[in-house]
Write a protein that holds these residues in place. Structure first.
Motif, PDB file in Angstrom:
ATOM      1  N   CYS A 173       0.830  -1.200   0.000  1.00 28.52           N
ATOM      2  CA  CYS A 173       0.000   0.000   0.000  1.00 28.52           C
ATOM      3  C   CYS A 173       0.869   1.255   0.000  1.00 28.52           C
ATOM      4  N   PHE A 174       1.941   1.221   0.763  1.00 31.93           N
ATOM      5  CA  PHE A 174       2.855   2.366   0.828  1.00 31.93           C
ATOM      6  C   PHE A 174       3.395   2.692  -0.564  1.00 31.93           C
ATOM      7  N   GLU A 175       3.742   1.666  -1.334  1.00 29.22           N
ATOM      8  CA  GLU A 175       4.298   1.872  -2.674  1.00 29.22           C
ATOM      9  C   GLU A 175       3.284   2.505  -3.626  1.00 29.22           C
ATOM     10  N   LYS A 176       2.002   2.369  -3.326  1.00 28.21           N
ATOM     11  CA  LYS A 176       0.960   2.951  -4.182  1.00 28.21           C
ATOM     12  C   LYS A 176       0.778   4.450  -3.944  1.00 28.21           C
ATOM     13  N   LEU A 177       1.328   4.945  -2.832  1.00 25.68           N
ATOM     14  CA  LEU A 177       1.208   6.371  -2.524  1.00 25.68           C
ATOM     15  C   LEU A 177       2.058   7.198  -3.483  1.00 25.68           C
ATOM     16  N   GLY A 178       1.735   8.468  -3.581  1.00 21.30           N
ATOM     17  CA  GLY A 178       2.546   9.382  -4.374  1.00 21.30           C
ATOM     18  C   GLY A 178       3.897   9.605  -3.720  1.00 21.30           C
ATOM     19  N   ASP A 179       4.832  10.121  -4.500  1.00 25.32           N
ATOM     20  CA  ASP A 179       6.189  10.329  -3.999  1.00 25.32           C
ATOM     21  C   ASP A 179       6.225  11.280  -2.801  1.00 25.32           C
ATOM     22  N   ALA A 180       5.421  12.335  -2.837  1.00 23.20           N
ATOM     23  CA  ALA A 180       5.415  13.299  -1.732  1.00 23.20           C
ATOM     24  C   ALA A 180       4.951  12.635  -0.439  1.00 23.20           C
ATOM     25  N   CYS A 181       3.893  11.853  -0.527  1.00 24.60           N
ATOM     26  CA  CYS A 181       3.395  11.155   0.660  1.00 24.60           C
ATOM     27  C   CYS A 181       4.424  10.162   1.192  1.00 24.60           C
ATOM     28  N   LYS A 182       5.045   9.422   0.295  1.00 24.19           N
ATOM     29  CA  LYS A 182       6.049   8.447   0.727  1.00 24.19           C
ATOM     30  C   LYS A 182       7.198   9.148   1.452  1.00 24.19           C
ATOM     31  N   GLU A 183       7.639  10.257   0.908  1.00 21.14           N
ATOM     32  CA  GLU A 183       8.756  10.982   1.530  1.00 21.14           C
ATOM     33  C   GLU A 183       8.367  11.508   2.908  1.00 21.14           C
ATOM     34  N   ILE A 184       7.191  12.077   3.010  1.00 25.24           N
ATOM     35  CA  ILE A 184       6.727  12.625   4.296  1.00 25.24           C
ATOM     36  C   ILE A 184       6.602  11.521   5.337  1.00 25.24           C
ATOM     37  N   ILE A 185       5.968  10.427   4.960  1.00 25.68           N
ATOM     38  CA  ILE A 185       5.768   9.327   5.918  1.00 25.68           C
ATOM     39  C   ILE A 185       7.108   8.735   6.335  1.00 25.68           C
ATOM     40  N   LYS A 186       8.011   8.505   5.384  1.00 24.85           N
ATOM     41  CA  LYS A 186       9.327   7.949   5.721  1.00 24.85           C
ATOM     42  C   LYS A 186      10.047   8.829   6.729  1.00 24.85           C
ATOM     43  N   ASP A 234      12.552  15.367  13.928  1.00 25.32           N
ATOM     44  CA  ASP A 234      11.696  16.457  14.377  1.00 25.32           C
ATOM     45  C   ASP A 234      10.910  16.978  13.179  1.00 25.32           C
ATOM     46  N   GLN A 235       9.600  17.135  13.357  1.00 20.68           N
ATOM     47  CA  GLN A 235       8.754  17.533  12.241  1.00 20.68           C
ATOM     48  C   GLN A 235       9.042  18.960  11.760  1.00 20.68           C
ATOM     49  N   GLU A 236       9.468  19.817  12.644  1.00 22.34           N
ATOM     50  CA  GLU A 236       9.829  21.171  12.208  1.00 22.34           C
ATOM     51  C   GLU A 236      11.048  21.124  11.289  1.00 22.34           C
ATOM     52  N   LYS A 268      -0.611  18.716   8.146  1.00 25.98           N
ATOM     53  CA  LYS A 268      -1.850  18.447   7.397  1.00 25.98           C
ATOM     54  C   LYS A 268      -1.609  17.379   6.342  1.00 25.98           C
ATOM     55  N   LYS A 269      -0.538  17.535   5.589  1.00 23.05           N
ATOM     56  CA  LYS A 269      -0.228  16.585   4.518  1.00 23.05           C
ATOM     57  C   LYS A 269       0.073  15.198   5.093  1.00 23.05           C
ATOM     58  N   LYS A 270       0.793  15.155   6.201  1.00 23.36           N
ATOM     59  CA  LYS A 270       1.094  13.868   6.845  1.00 23.36           C
ATOM     60  C   LYS A 270      -0.202  13.182   7.257  1.00 23.36           C
ATOM     61  N   SER A 271      -1.115  13.952   7.816  1.00 17.55           N
ATOM     62  CA  SER A 271      -2.405  13.403   8.237  1.00 17.55           C
ATOM     63  C   SER A 271      -3.179  12.849   7.043  1.00 17.55           C
ATOM     64  N   GLU A 272      -3.192  13.594   5.945  1.00 18.33           N
ATOM     65  CA  GLU A 272      -3.885  13.142   4.738  1.00 18.33           C
ATOM     66  C   GLU A 272      -3.233  11.875   4.172  1.00 18.33           C
ATOM     67  N   CYS A 273      -1.927  11.858   4.134  1.00 14.62           N
ATOM     68  CA  CYS A 273      -1.207  10.701   3.606  1.00 14.62           C
ATOM     69  C   CYS A 273      -1.443   9.462   4.472  1.00 14.62           C
ATOM     70  N   MET A 274      -1.385   9.642   5.776  1.00 10.64           N
ATOM     71  CA  MET A 274      -1.614   8.518   6.689  1.00 10.64           C
ATOM     72  C   MET A 274      -3.043   8.008   6.561  1.00 10.64           C
ATOM     73  N   ALA A 275      -4.007   8.931   6.386  1.00 14.05           N
ATOM     74  CA  ALA A 275      -5.402   8.525   6.214  1.00 14.05           C
ATOM     75  C   ALA A 275      -5.562   7.711   4.929  1.00 14.05           C
ATOM     76  N   ALA A 276      -4.924   8.155   3.854  1.00 15.53           N
ATOM     77  CA  ALA A 276      -4.996   7.429   2.582  1.00 15.53           C
ATOM     78  C   ALA A 276      -4.357   6.048   2.723  1.00 15.53           C
ATOM     79  N   LEU A 277      -3.207   5.995   3.381  1.00 14.12           N
ATOM     80  CA  LEU A 277      -2.513   4.723   3.584  1.00 14.12           C
ATOM     81  C   LEU A 277      -3.357   3.784   4.440  1.00 14.12           C
ATOM     82  N   THR A 278      -3.907   4.302   5.508  1.00 17.99           N
ATOM     83  CA  THR A 278      -4.743   3.496   6.400  1.00 17.99           C
ATOM     84  C   THR A 278      -5.950   2.942   5.657  1.00 17.99           C
TER      85      THR A 278
END
Length: 166
Positions: free
Chosen positions: A110-123, A130-132, A147-157
């Motif tokens: 499922c992780f591999e199906k995510l877009g590159d931006a989401c994969k980078e953020i989640i990794k 540190d998120q900052e 916000k983007k991390k939350s969206e990516c995690m929701a899509a992955l979940t």
């Protein structure tokens, strides 16, 4: 015999260690230490397996890796992998590992199906940085990153749940 063990199982151990913040060297060390521990138990403690060898080896390697991660994080280690007893609970632990491996496979697919931006953020976020600092590295605001991390995690979940419910 030892070459067969390496050929058959080293890749699985390597994959597990690399997927859990380890390096090639970590994987090689853990695998070798586990084989030495099993050999010593067989020689000096009359080891008699009551489960298949592969789950037992994977369990030893997993415990050794978790202990090493705890040591690196300076957390107290509660159990030494050499203390693993071989009894009825090994079957339950082997089954748990098998299910854990299956869940990891679904996660990775499922992780591999995510877009590159989401994969980078989640990794980066799962890597413990540190998120900052991550936001600065990605040249986005901290709020956008969250916000983007939350969206990516929701899509992955959502993908994972749909895979598991099939």
């Amino acid at each position: 015999m030892v070459r067969e063990i390496y050929a058959k199982y080293a890749g699985k151990i390597r994959y597990y260690i690399l997927a859990n913040n380890g390096t090639e060297d970590d994987a090689a060390d853990i695998f070798q230490e586990a084989l030495i521990d099993i050999y010593n138990q067989a020689q000096h403690k009359q080891l008699q397996l009551t489960c298949p060898f592969e789950p037992f080896l994977l369990l030893i390697c997993k415990r050794k890796w978790l202990n090493l991660l705890k040591k690196r994080g300076r957390e107290p280690v509660t159990k030494d992998a050499a203390d693993v007893s071989i009894g009825e609970d090994v079957f339950a632990l082997a089954e748990q590992m098998k299910q854990s491996d299956q869940r990891m496979q679904v996660f990775l697919q499922c992780f591999e199906k995510l877009g590159d931006a989401c994969k980078e953020i989640i990794k980066k976020c799962l890597g413990g940085e540190d998120q900052e600092l991550i936001a600065t590295q990605l040249k986005v605001t901290y709020g956008y990153l969250r916000k983007k991390k939350s969206e990516c995690m929701a899509a992955l979940t959502k993908m994972i749940h749909s895979q598991l419910s099939e």
